[in-house]
Design a protein around this motif. Structure first.
Motif, PDB file in Angstrom:
ATOM      1  N   UNK A 108       0.822  -1.214   0.000  1.00 42.47           N
ATOM      2  CA  UNK A 108       0.000   0.000   0.000  1.00 42.47           C
ATOM      3  C   UNK A 108       0.855   1.264   0.000  1.00 42.47           C
ATOM      4  N   UNK A 109       2.113   1.148   0.465  1.00 38.42           N
ATOM      5  CA  UNK A 109       2.982   2.322   0.569  1.00 38.42           C
ATOM      6  C   UNK A 109       3.739   2.639  -0.715  1.00 38.42           C
ATOM      7  N   UNK A 110       3.597   1.786  -1.720  1.00 37.40           N
ATOM      8  CA  UNK A 110       4.219   2.120  -3.004  1.00 37.40           C
ATOM      9  C   UNK A 110       3.685   3.480  -3.472  1.00 37.40           C
ATOM     10  N   UNK A 139       2.001  13.916   2.699  1.00 41.46           N
ATOM     11  CA  UNK A 139       1.360  12.623   2.454  1.00 41.46           C
ATOM     12  C   UNK A 139       0.835  11.964   3.728  1.00 41.46           C
ATOM     13  N   UNK A 140       0.699  12.727   4.795  1.00 40.91           N
ATOM     14  CA  UNK A 140       0.255  12.143   6.066  1.00 40.91           C
ATOM     15  C   UNK A 140      -1.104  11.455   5.934  1.00 40.91           C
ATOM     16  N   UNK A 141      -2.034  12.103   5.278  1.00 39.67           N
ATOM     17  CA  UNK A 141      -3.357  11.481   5.122  1.00 39.67           C
ATOM     18  C   UNK A 141      -3.281  10.206   4.306  1.00 39.67           C
ATOM     19  N   UNK A 142      -2.434  10.191   3.279  1.00 39.28           N
ATOM     20  CA  UNK A 142      -2.307   9.003   2.442  1.00 39.28           C
ATOM     21  C   UNK A 142      -1.669   7.860   3.229  1.00 39.28           C
ATOM     22  N   UNK A 143      -0.694   8.178   4.081  1.00 44.58           N
ATOM     23  CA  UNK A 143      -0.075   7.143   4.910  1.00 44.58           C
ATOM     24  C   UNK A 143      -1.109   6.552   5.863  1.00 44.58           C
ATOM     25  N   UNK A 144      -1.891   7.405   6.495  1.00 46.09           N
ATOM     26  CA  UNK A 144      -2.900   6.906   7.441  1.00 46.09           C
ATOM     27  C   UNK A 144      -3.951   6.056   6.744  1.00 46.09           C
ATOM     28  N   UNK A 145      -4.335   6.453   5.541  1.00 52.25           N
ATOM     29  CA  UNK A 145      -5.302   5.643   4.789  1.00 52.25           C
ATOM     30  C   UNK A 145      -4.690   4.308   4.385  1.00 52.25           C
ATOM     31  N   UNK A 146      -3.401   4.302   4.041  1.00 58.67           N
ATOM     32  CA  UNK A 146      -2.727   3.042   3.699  1.00 58.67           C
ATOM     33  C   UNK A 146      -2.742   2.106   4.894  1.00 58.67           C
ATOM     34  N   UNK A 147      -2.508   2.641   6.093  1.00 56.53           N
ATOM     35  CA  UNK A 147      -2.568   1.818   7.286  1.00 56.53           C
ATOM     36  C   UNK A 147      -3.957   1.242   7.520  1.00 56.53           C
ATOM     37  N   UNK A 148      -4.978   2.060   7.300  1.00 54.03           N
ATOM     38  CA  UNK A 148      -6.352   1.582   7.462  1.00 54.03           C
ATOM     39  C   UNK A 148      -6.659   0.465   6.473  1.00 54.03           C
ATOM     40  N   UNK A 172      -4.601  -1.575   5.161  1.00 57.74           N
ATOM     41  CA  UNK A 172      -3.809  -2.758   5.511  1.00 57.74           C
ATOM     42  C   UNK A 172      -4.232  -3.351   6.852  1.00 57.74           C
ATOM     43  N   UNK A 173      -5.066  -2.639   7.598  1.00 58.31           N
ATOM     44  CA  UNK A 173      -5.512  -3.153   8.890  1.00 58.31           C
ATOM     45  C   UNK A 173      -4.456  -3.099   9.970  1.00 58.31           C
ATOM     46  N   UNK A 174      -3.543  -2.116   9.907  1.00 60.00           N
ATOM     47  CA  UNK A 174      -2.493  -1.987  10.913  1.00 60.00           C
ATOM     48  C   UNK A 174      -2.334  -0.515  11.278  1.00 60.00           C
ATOM     49  N   UNK A 175      -2.140  -0.248  12.560  1.00 61.08           N
ATOM     50  CA  UNK A 175      -1.948   1.123  13.006  1.00 61.08           C
ATOM     51  C   UNK A 175      -0.560   1.613  12.604  1.00 61.08           C
ATOM     52  N   UNK A 176      -0.482   2.874  12.236  1.00 62.46           N
ATOM     53  CA  UNK A 176       0.803   3.496  11.934  1.00 62.46           C
ATOM     54  C   UNK A 176       0.954   4.716  12.832  1.00 62.46           C
ATOM     55  N   UNK A 177       2.168   4.976  13.254  1.00 64.15           N
ATOM     56  CA  UNK A 177       2.435   6.085  14.168  1.00 64.15           C
ATOM     57  C   UNK A 177       3.584   6.928  13.628  1.00 64.15           C
ATOM     58  N   UNK A 178       3.418   8.234  13.701  1.00 67.78           N
ATOM     59  CA  UNK A 178       4.460   9.174  13.274  1.00 67.78           C
ATOM     60  C   UNK A 178       5.357   9.450  14.474  1.00 67.78           C
TER      61      UNK A 178
END
Length: 322
Positions: free
Chosen positions: A197-199, A270-279, A281-287
């Motif tokens: 998803x992060x590509x 790209x913060x919003x895009x990273x958070x959506x990628x985490x959603x 993928x079903x995994x939490x992401x933290x900055x």
């Protein structure tokens, strides 16, 4: 007593759905799809160095493949084929049955074909090579972090190393806490869905195998940048948080390794895009910090407290020759 070839046929010969030819010949034959590049990685696990010789073989089979899947996740690649080489002190059918069950269950979950390998007698040693596909030009690497990037991590950090510290009597946990942490040590989850998803979103990525500070340091070295980590922003489990006043727990968080989470960088825009990628993928992401230009040209990682003052993490990560 099973022969080498009977061992291979009984435990490690399975239909290869994604290969033209799998186990049973001098080499496997695979075909990479048009427009894809081949990603290849190898990991070796040695008894007494990477795992206890008496480790549960089913969990060990899972982990042997999981650590390789994690490398594919860090590249943004889809895993497709694996080879497995085993050095065994003796042929133990019960051990082999459990090991193969753990390995193949995870392989099927991720659509990976076991297409070859080798067996020999010797000290217990497991070597897995994994191959995957990534669209041409879209692989995530360690070399493209840029000053101004955010630093992110997936999941929670430190539990696996905390469990190992407890097993080595360096810290004392309650039984339920030790069991919860041990699950992260013995059954890591490869973040394949997040990696793919992060590509086109992340600039750089690495999986955390040797410790956060050490592995982020590899990104800094390859990219010619420096990194600032905000200690208070690191995602930790309730178990680890209870022990952060102990040196062993702080080392587990910053330098323990065995997390197999992703650490990656991406532009602030790209913060919003990273958070959506985490959603997705079903995994939490933290900055957890930011990439900066290297002071006086010296790349490296700085960990700061809530007031922005540098902390001294001590040991930065696992060293196979340390």
């Amino acid at each position: 007593m099973l022969s080498e070839f009977e061992l291979i046929r009984r435990y490690f010969t399975h239909p290869a759905r994604n290969a033209r030819l799998g186990v049973g010949d001098d080499a496997a034959l695979v075909r990479v799809r048009r427009g894809m590049e081949l990603a290849v990685s190898t990991d070796m696990l040695v008894a007494g160095r990477h795992f206890f010789a008496a480790a549960d073989p089913e969990k060990l089979g899972h982990k042997a493949l999981a650590v390789n899947l994690s490398d594919m996740a860090a590249m943004g690649a889809t895993p497709r084929w694996a080879t497995l080489s085993l050095a065994l002190p003796a042929i133990d059918p019960a051990w082999l049955d459990a090991f193969a069950r753990g390995f193949m269950r995870l392989a099927r979950r991720h659509g990976v074909d076991l297409v070859g390998g080798d067996t020999t007698r010797g000290p217990l040693n497991i070597c897995v090579q994994i191959m995957g596909e990534v669209p041409a030009g879209q692989a995530l690497t360690r070399a493209r972090a840029r000053a101004g990037d955010d630093i992110w991590v997936s999941g929670q950090l430190g539990d696996a190393a905390l469990a190992l510290a407890a097993l080595k009597k360096r810290i004392r946990l309650k039984p339920r806490e030790a069991a919860a942490a041990a699950r992260r040590l013995h059954a890591p989850a490869a973040r394949i869905a997040l990696g793919t998803a992060l590509r086109k979103i992340a600039h750089s990525a690495i999986d955390i195998s040797d410790g956060l500070v050490a592995d982020l340091g590899h990104i800094c070295e390859c990219s010619g940048v420096a990194a600032v980590i905000e200690y208070e922003q690191l995602p930790v489990s309730p178990v680890l948080r209870r022990y952060l006043d102990r040196p062993a727990a702080r080392r587990a968080l910053l330098a323990g390794g065995d997390d197999y989470e992703l650490c990656f960088t991406a532009a602030r825009t790209r913060r919003n895009r990273v958070e959506r990628a985490g959603l997705r993928a079903g995994v939490k992401v933290a900055r957890i910090g930011r990439i900066i230009a290297p002071p006086a040209g010296a790349w490296g990682v700085v960990v700061t407290d809530r007031d922005g003052m540098p902390l001294k993490p001590g040991r930065t990560g696992f060293d196979h020759f340390g």
